[in-house]
Motif scaffolding. Structure first.
Motif, mmCIF file in Angstrom:
data_model
loop_
_atom_site.group_PDB
_atom_site.id
_atom_site.type_symbol
_atom_site.label_atom_id
_atom_site.label_comp_id
_atom_site.label_asym_id
_atom_site.label_seq_id
_atom_site.Cartn_x
_atom_site.Cartn_y
_atom_site.Cartn_z
ATOM 1 N N THR A 128 2.615 1.594 -3.385
ATOM 2 C CA THR A 128 1.666 2.031 -4.414
ATOM 3 C C THR A 128 1.360 3.519 -4.279
ATOM 4 O OG1 THR A 128 0.693 -0.176 -4.483
ATOM 5 C CG2 THR A 128 -0.630 1.630 -5.378
ATOM 6 N N SER B 291 0.834 -1.217 0.000
ATOM 7 C CA SER B 291 0.000 0.000 0.000
ATOM 8 C C SER B 291 0.861 1.256 0.000
ATOM 9 C CB SER B 291 -0.922 0.014 1.224
ATOM 10 O OG SER B 291 -1.809 -1.070 1.168
ATOM 11 N N GLU B 292 1.879 1.273 0.846
ATOM 12 C CA GLU B 292 2.762 2.434 0.920
ATOM 13 C C GLU B 292 3.528 2.627 -0.382
ATOM 14 O OE1 GLU B 292 2.509 0.041 3.164
ATOM 15 O OE2 GLU B 292 2.264 0.913 5.155
#
Length: 123
Positions: free
Chosen positions: A27, A24-25
């Motif tokens: 992306t 997530s980070e």
């Protein structure tokens, strides 16, 4: 020719079968970096603005916008690779690297958007 069992154990399959740490980070960092490149492209296209990073400007002057975009995405890739390597030993540090990157690049995007809005009489 390799059988299905051997293909499952190949290095490529082992590397890309699992979820990467900090997806997530990573992306989000890639997204804000792409927005930075987009905003820089828009500002440079409108005239009246120059690239303030001397290294990026070197790539822009010598290889045009394609070279500039390639350089910027290469920098993004290096940060992502470093974060993934660090994450194997110190995931909290890797997360911090990406969060600092996201924060800094987000401020650059906001600043670029502000410049664009002022230049177009919207602010």
């Amino acid at each position: 020719m390799k059988g299905p069992e051997e293909l499952d154990n190949s290095l490529f399959h082992r590397l890309f079968r699992k979820q990467l740490p900090l997806e997530s980070e990573t992306t989000l960092f890639i997204l804000v970096s792409a927005l930075d490149i987009f905003m820089t492209w828009i500002l440079l296209s409108g005239g009246g603005f120059i690239e303030s990073n001397p290294i990026a400007r070197f790539f822009l002057d010598h290889w045009g916008r394609k070279g500039f975009v390639g350089f910027k995405f290469a920098c993004v890739a290096v940060v992502c690779i470093i974060a993934q390597i660090v994450a194997t030993q110190k995931p909290h540090l890797a997360r911090l690297i990406l969060l600092v990157g996201i924060t800094v690049v987000s401020f650059v995007v906001i600043y670029s958007l502000t410049l664009w809005m002022r230049a177009n009489g919207l602010a």
